[in-house]
Design an enzyme around this catalytic site. Structure first.
Site, PDB file in Angstrom:
ATOM      1  N   ARG A  18       0.830  -1.217   0.000  1.00  0.00           N
ATOM      2  CA  ARG A  18       0.000   0.000   0.000  1.00  0.00           C
ATOM      3  C   ARG A  18       0.856   1.255   0.000  1.00  0.00           C
ATOM      4  NH1 ARG A  18      -3.849  -0.443   4.876  1.00  0.00           N
ATOM      5  NH2 ARG A  18      -1.904  -1.197   5.715  1.00  0.00           N
ATOM      6  N   ASN A  36      -6.186  -3.060   1.855  1.00  0.00           N
ATOM      7  CA  ASN A  36      -6.017  -4.493   2.046  1.00  0.00           C
ATOM      8  C   ASN A  36      -7.385  -5.145   2.129  1.00  0.00           C
ATOM      9  OD1 ASN A  36      -3.225  -4.433   2.144  1.00  0.00           O
ATOM     10  ND2 ASN A  36      -3.114  -4.420   4.362  1.00  0.00           N
TER      11      ASN A  36
END
Length: 89
Positions: A18, A36
């Site tokens: 990320r 996620n």
């Protein structure tokens, strides 16, 4: 301007995917969000110019150094007009 949703599977959590996606989005001037998923995958909604999105998608297929991407699905979707790129926690 174009919008794509990107679903990335493999070893993509716990490898700074990320955070690295946020950096790449800034580099390619992409707006959107990355998060996620409970199944260990990562979802990205990305908007930008076609060539920038193409390069961003190519990066997503590999990810950061510690990642091991086994699947990367791309779907074109309607624009959502994101103003920034952010990490959803």
């Amino acid at each position: 301007m174009k919008h794509v949703s990107i679903h990335v599977a493999g070893r993509v959590q716990g490898v700074f995917f990320r955070a690295s996606t946020l950096e790449k989005a800034a580099e390619f001037k992409i707006k959107g969000i990355v998060r996620n998923n409970r199944d260990g995958s990562v979802s990205i909604n990305a908007e930008g110019e076609e060539e920038a999105l193409r390069q961003f998608i190519e990066w997503c297929k590999v990810g950061p150094r510690l990642a091991h991407v086994t699947q990367c699905e791309i779907k074109e979707e309607p624009l959502q007009n994101f103003k920034t790129f952010s990490i959803e926690r």
